[in-house]
Design a protein around this motif. Sequence first.
Motif, short mmCIF file in Angstrom:
data_model
loop_
_atom_site.label_atom_id
_atom_site.label_comp_id
_atom_site.label_asym_id
_atom_site.label_seq_id
_atom_site.Cartn_x
_atom_site.Cartn_y
_atom_site.Cartn_z
N GLU A 179 -2.49 11.37 4.94
CA GLU A 179 -2.76 10.07 5.98
C GLU A 179 -1.85 9.94 7.02
O GLU A 179 -0.72 10.59 7.19
CB GLU A 179 -2.51 9.06 5.05
N TRP A 210 -10.21 4.19 0.35
CA TRP A 210 -8.73 3.79 0.70
C TRP A 210 -8.17 2.72 -0.25
O TRP A 210 -8.96 1.99 -0.52
CB TRP A 210 -8.93 3.03 2.07
N ARG A 244 -4.46 0.27 -1.06
CA ARG A 244 -3.18 0.01 -0.58
C ARG A 244 -2.16 -0.75 -1.74
O ARG A 244 -2.76 -1.30 -2.71
CB ARG A 244 -3.22 -1.11 0.62
N VAL A 254 -9.39 -0.82 -1.29
CA VAL A 254 -9.73 -1.49 -0.03
C VAL A 254 -10.89 -1.15 0.38
O VAL A 254 -11.84 -2.25 0.84
CB VAL A 254 -8.58 -1.10 0.81
N ASP A 268 -1.60 -7.85 4.86
CA ASP A 268 -2.07 -6.50 4.99
C ASP A 268 -0.95 -5.50 4.79
O ASP A 268 -1.34 -4.31 4.80
CB ASP A 268 -2.88 -6.12 6.32
N TYR A 307 -0.73 2.36 2.55
CA TYR A 307 -2.28 2.87 2.36
C TYR A 307 -2.41 4.34 2.18
O TYR A 307 -1.77 5.28 2.63
CB TYR A 307 -2.69 2.49 3.93
#
Length: 114
Positions: free
Chosen positions: A6, A36, A38, A48, A90, A94
């Motif tokens: 990533e 994805w 997180r 996600v 957020d 990730y």
Amino acid sequence: QVHLVESGGGLVQPGGSLRLSCAASGFTFSSYAMNWYRQAPGKERELVATITAGGGSTDYADSVKGRFTISRDNAKDTVYLQMNILKPEDTAVYYCRRRGSNYWGQGTQVTVSS
């Protein structure tokens, strides 16, 4: 050997945008759906977004619907996560994952703060 790497994380102000990338190798990327996830400090890892192998179908967690977009480029063996209208909640590391497997990347930190 499967590798997922990533990139694209960083510090961004609330309301800003980031685009994460996950470069895959060691398998036939175009044959697998990708996720994805997180993980925020002190919280469990959460799903996600998901994209099918061909990219024709996607799915999102309710918390990111309308703000995040998952996409992929099978010619580049890469999956992306476009994140818009970012919020402090957020903030997390990730990760990308080959769906249904135990193959994960090392993660990229996203911090949303003023």
